[in-house]
Design an enzyme around this catalytic site. Structure first.
Site, mmCIF file in Angstrom:
data_model
loop_
_atom_site.group_PDB
_atom_site.id
_atom_site.type_symbol
_atom_site.label_atom_id
_atom_site.label_comp_id
_atom_site.label_asym_id
_atom_site.label_seq_id
_atom_site.Cartn_x
_atom_site.Cartn_y
_atom_site.Cartn_z
ATOM 1 N N GLY A 29 0.819 -1.197 0.000
ATOM 2 C CA GLY A 29 0.000 0.000 0.000
ATOM 3 C C GLY A 29 0.856 1.250 0.000
ATOM 4 N N PRO A 30 0.235 2.407 -0.218
ATOM 5 C CA PRO A 30 0.974 3.670 -0.239
ATOM 6 C C PRO A 30 1.590 3.979 1.116
ATOM 7 C CG PRO A 30 -1.244 3.929 -1.128
ATOM 8 C CD PRO A 30 -1.204 2.597 -0.471
ATOM 9 N N PRO A 31 2.549 4.901 1.174
ATOM 10 C CA PRO A 31 3.138 5.284 2.465
ATOM 11 C C PRO A 31 2.088 5.882 3.400
ATOM 12 C CG PRO A 31 4.468 6.088 0.630
ATOM 13 C CD PRO A 31 3.206 5.578 0.037
ATOM 14 N N GLY A 32 2.201 5.536 4.676
ATOM 15 C CA GLY A 32 1.344 6.164 5.676
ATOM 16 C C GLY A 32 0.016 5.495 5.905
ATOM 17 N N VAL A 33 -0.246 4.317 5.281
ATOM 18 C CA VAL A 33 -1.539 3.667 5.500
ATOM 19 C C VAL A 33 -1.496 2.691 6.670
ATOM 20 C CG1 VAL A 33 -2.274 3.923 3.118
ATOM 21 C CG2 VAL A 33 -1.020 1.888 3.786
ATOM 22 N N GLY A 34 -0.324 2.485 7.279
ATOM 23 C CA GLY A 34 -0.250 1.685 8.499
ATOM 24 C C GLY A 34 0.185 0.260 8.297
ATOM 25 N N LYS A 35 1.087 -0.001 7.335
ATOM 26 C CA LYS A 35 1.523 -1.370 7.082
ATOM 27 C C LYS A 35 2.367 -1.902 8.246
ATOM 28 C CE LYS A 35 3.535 -0.120 3.250
ATOM 29 N NZ LYS A 35 3.120 1.294 3.253
ATOM 30 N N THR A 36 3.396 -1.140 8.636
ATOM 31 C CA THR A 36 4.278 -1.600 9.717
ATOM 32 C C THR A 36 3.545 -1.639 11.045
ATOM 33 O OG1 THR A 36 6.146 -0.607 8.521
ATOM 34 C CG2 THR A 36 6.496 -1.212 10.817
ATOM 35 N N LYS A 49 -8.037 5.405 -8.165
ATOM 36 C CA LYS A 49 -8.377 6.431 -9.150
ATOM 37 C C LYS A 49 -9.735 7.058 -8.853
ATOM 38 C CE LYS A 49 -5.595 4.385 -12.848
ATOM 39 N NZ LYS A 49 -5.590 3.755 -14.169
ATOM 40 N N SER A 52 -2.937 3.583 -19.138
ATOM 41 C CA SER A 52 -4.326 3.906 -18.820
ATOM 42 C C SER A 52 -4.739 5.299 -19.279
ATOM 43 C CB SER A 52 -4.552 3.782 -17.311
ATOM 44 O OG SER A 52 -3.760 4.706 -16.606
#
Length: 820
Positions: free
Chosen positions: A366-373, A734, A691
């Protein structure tokens, strides 16, 4: 004798090359001469040229018969003072330097006996010196003489008589020429001094050479002194250690090094570890017993035994998977992310049933800052495991994963084993962060080394090069994180199960800010909820106009900035009970001017400007495509830092338009009379991907027909030469970008309808989604018609086309009745 036809400053003399020797004017140098041609040159000079000969240094000392280009252009005219023939057919000659000169070839003299005896003749011209007045160089002369005195103490060949004779020279040039033969500098450096005609510069060069010789000599003395002292110290320490060992053995003291080895052996036998590792450790201890503690090899072996002892081989922490409690912890730590949480709970449920960890490796993308870690941390807390994190960003050496072999001092295990040593148990939750940031170079490919680590069928016998034996990683719960998948090799992707973490909605960001971010920043900045009151509308404004991201990292930074400004006001007023309210009206006092514009669509329809949708590593974004026409010869220019795929899409769109020129009412060969310029703004940002195909086609058609594009519509889809619209990826991101830009109509490929189930219902309610299969369906929807249904283009022939196509346009998709 000299040539009778030569001028006053130019004479012809025999030339003799020198190896690694530079002879200077006003100096006398004895040389041993063995080359036949050189001996003949000396004899010729004695017989015919009044003992005068021209000596020049050859550039390479490896050449036996140097050619003209192998010799320096500046040499010294000398006089032969003495000549002594030796029994080995060599001669010893004493030369006296007269003056420096340049030379040009002046023929060869070949003796009848052998071509090897040929003599190079040279026409030499005296080099005039540029003398500097004595009053300008007095300080330089004084410093040079002082340095010469210091140098004479290091060079035993420079006697006091020689130094006194050198010091008697009355000008810079003579002083430099007298000193340089006594220096131990390279002959190339001496040649540079010989070629210098400015006497002051020449003396300055000699001064620098002397300083360098003094520095080298002092350094060499210091190194020799240090080595001698170290050798004496090692010998003394060895002798004393032997005595101490004998005394300790006699008195039975614990300080005996053998006692330390016995303790290590005892720990090895008691530690819960595989037999292979125990036997390997005991073999290394056997080597240790026969080594001196002061030796370098002793430290290497001891370090290896410490690693074997410190690793948690079979030590497992007791884990308890309580599914309701795990669900509560995940909801407590993270808002939203329903699908990732659901998949993690499924994973934990299977683990509890089978009572073992074998299963797919989870990869949170996912994008940075979405809470993966942080989600991985929550899973560790929910399962009762220790959390170990390893960042792989920038790792490019395979040894960082597999370890270094014990062939040199300083070798270490790989980062996997190092991270496990820091923990106490062999079953932590191991988070491999930023796995997409791995790179490869000449030292190997670390992603290839991870194939074994992340394969549940192989990692029970992971072999680290430093340990040189198998280590069981099968009890470790691996979770990896990445921003995108395209940079992860396919074999590595195949080892993992991909769980995508999409960006947050605005409503989700508001809840996250209220429940998590604001309380966290209040505590971090020493505030209470009574000191700062941040209104809901102010939070919405921060989300809309001060951040543009898929995650919440920048949102937290902006909230922290508000807290810091509040703390300043409280401390300056010395009123710690002061209440500060932040509303939409005064938010700019805390965060400054707005950074982003909310609602990015154009104010009115424009010709040639079409809104597209793009996917980036930080979430979805809108993409404006502009087309301009101008008289020309058929050139197509694309700007905006576009990638190859996007440029190909532009060419495919133009080819489609040309193939349909009769339908659009365009003259055959219209493209030969104009130049088409396609530009995508924000030229500093790289853009690529297929696209944007229908966006490019719509923008070009709008520019060619002079019909404006609706400003409330956006589109995404790949185009073919026949005008077909192919599916794309990243539809959810998108559509979120379109929602942020206040767009209402979205054109998507027909094949992407199935992906709408992943889009929240609250987003679909604000958008009219129109699936299409062909560009012919796109144009009537995107291009603006007049109040009477007439298309205001330059070509009326296009109107019937759009009227007929409007009758076959796909109907919009209704939003689902219930949220997904």
């Amino acid at each position: 004798m000299a040539d009778a036809n030569s001028s006053q400053n130019s004479i012809t003399l025999p030339l003799m090359p020198l190896r690694e020797v530079v002879l200077f004017p006003r100096s006398m140098v004895p040389l041993f001469v063995g080359r036949v041609s050189s001996i003949r040159a000396i004899e010729t000079a004695m017989e015919k040229f009044d003992r005068q000969i021209f000596l020049v240094t050859q550039k390479s000392n490896a050449l036996t018969r140097p050619m003209d280009e192998d010799l320096y252009q500046v040499g010294t005219v000398t006089r032969i003072l003495q000549l002594l023939r030796l029994p080995d057919d060599t001669i010893k000659v004493l030369f006296e330097g007269l003056y420096r000169a340049t030379w040009t070839p002046d023929g060869m003299v070949v003796q009848p006996e052998d071509i090897e005896t040929q003599i190079q003749m040279a026409r030499v011209t005296k080099r005039e010196e540029f003398c500097i007045p004595a009053e300008d160089t007095s300080e330089l002369v004084r410093s040079t003489l002082e340095t010469l005195d210091e140098y004479s103490k290091l060079n035993k060949k420079l006697t006091a008589e020689i130094v006194q004779a050198i010091s008697s020279n009355d000008n810079c040039g003579a002083l430099a020429d007298a000193i340089v033969p006594h220096l131990r500098a390279e002959y190339q450096k001496k040649q540079e001094v010989l070629e210098e005609t400015n006497t002051a510069k020449r003396l300055d060069m000699v001064f620098e050479l002397m300083l360098r010789e003094i520095t080298f000599s002092n350094t060499d003395k210091a190194v020799k002194h240090r080595v001698r002292n170290q050798m004496e110290r090692n010998q003394r320490e060895y002798y004393l250690n032997e005595q101490i060992k004998a005394i300790n053995k006699e008195m039975g003291r614990e300080e005996d090094p053998q006692t330390e080895v016995n303790d290590l052996e005892k720990r090895l036998k008691e530690k819960n570890m595989p037999e292979e590792a125990r036997e390997k450790g005991l073999r290394e201890l056997k080597k240790l017993r026969h080594m001196m503690p002061s030796s370098a090899e002793y430290a290497v072996v001891r370090n290896y035994v410490d690693w074997v002892l410190d690793l948690p081989w079979n030590e497992l922490k007791e884990t308890n998977i309580d599914l309701p409690e795990a669900s509560r912890i995940l909801d407590e730590d993270h808002f939203g992310l329903d699908k990732p949480k659901e998949r993690i709970l499924e994973y934990l449920a299977v683990q509890k049933l089978v009572n073992k960890l074998k299963g797919p490796i989870l990869c949170l993308v996912g994008p940075p800052g979405v809470g993966k870690t942080s989600l991985a941390k929550s899973v560790a807390r929910a399962t009762g495991r220790d959390f170990v994190r390893l960042s792989l960003g920038g790792v490019r050496d395979e040894a960082e994963i597999r370890g270094h072999r014990r062939t040199y001092v300083g070798a270490m295990p790989g980062k996997i084993i190092q991270s496990l040593r820091r923990g106490k148990f062999n079953n932590p939750l191991f988070c491999l962060d930023e796995i997409d940031k791995l790179s490869a170079d000449f030292r190997g490919d670390p992603s290839a080394a991870l194939l074994e680590v992340l394969d549940p069928e192989q990692n029970y016998s992971f072999n680290d090069h430093y340990l040189d034996m198998d280590y069981d990683l099968s009890q470790i719960f691996f979770i990896t994180t990445a921003n995108s998948l395209h940079s992860i090799p396919l074999p590595l992707q195949d080892r993992m199960e991909i769980i995508k973490l999409p960006g947050y909605l605005e409503t989700e960001k508001r809840c996250i800010a209220k429940q998590f971010l604001i309380p966290k920043q209040l505590e971090a900045n020493g505030l209470s909820d009574k000191n700062l009151r941040l209104s809901d509308l102010a939070v919405v404004d921060i989300i809309r106009t001060y951040t543009r991201e898929a995650g919440v990292r920048n949102l937290e930074r902006e909230i922290a900035a508000v807290c810091r400004k509040t703390a300043v006001q409280i401390v300056e007023g010395n009123d710690f009970d002061k209440v500060i309210s932040v509303t939409r009206q005064n938010l700019h006092n805390f965060l400054g001017v707005k950074k982003f514009r909310y609602g990015e669509r154009e104010a009115r329809p424009l010709v040639g400007a079409c809104m597209g949708l793009a996917w980036t590593e930080v979430g979805g974004d809108t993409l404006v495509v502009e087309t301009a026409l101008m008289p020309g010869t058929g050139k197509v220019e694309t700007t905006g830092k576009l990638g190859d795929v996007m440029k190909e899409s532009a060419r495919a769109a133009l080819s489609y338009i040309r193939s349909r020129s009769d339908v659009f009412g365009l003259r055959s060969g219209f493209h030969k009379e104009i130049d088409i310029h396609v530009h995508v703004p924000e030229g500093a940002t790289p853009k690529d991907g297929p696209s944007a195909g229908i966006t490019l086609a719509t923008s070009m058609v709008s520019a060619l027909l002079g019909i404006p594009v609706s400003n409330d519509i956006a589109m995404t889809g790949e185009i073919t030469l026949r005008g077909r619209v192919l599916p794309i990826g990243g539809l959810r991101e998108k559509l979120l970008a379109a929602h942020r830009a206040l767009l209402t109509k979205i054109i998507i490929p027909k094949d992407n309808e199935k992906d709408l189930k992943d889009v929240p219902a609250e987003i679909l309610k604000t958008l009219t989604i129109i699936p299409v299969e062909h560009v012919d369906e796109v144009l009537p929807l995107a291009l603006e018609a007049g109040p009477d249904g007439i298309f205001p283009g330059r070509l009326d022939a296009a109107a019937p086309l759009f009227e007929s196509l409007k009758q076959t346009t796909t109907t919009p998709i209704e939003a689902p009745a219930h949220p997904q």
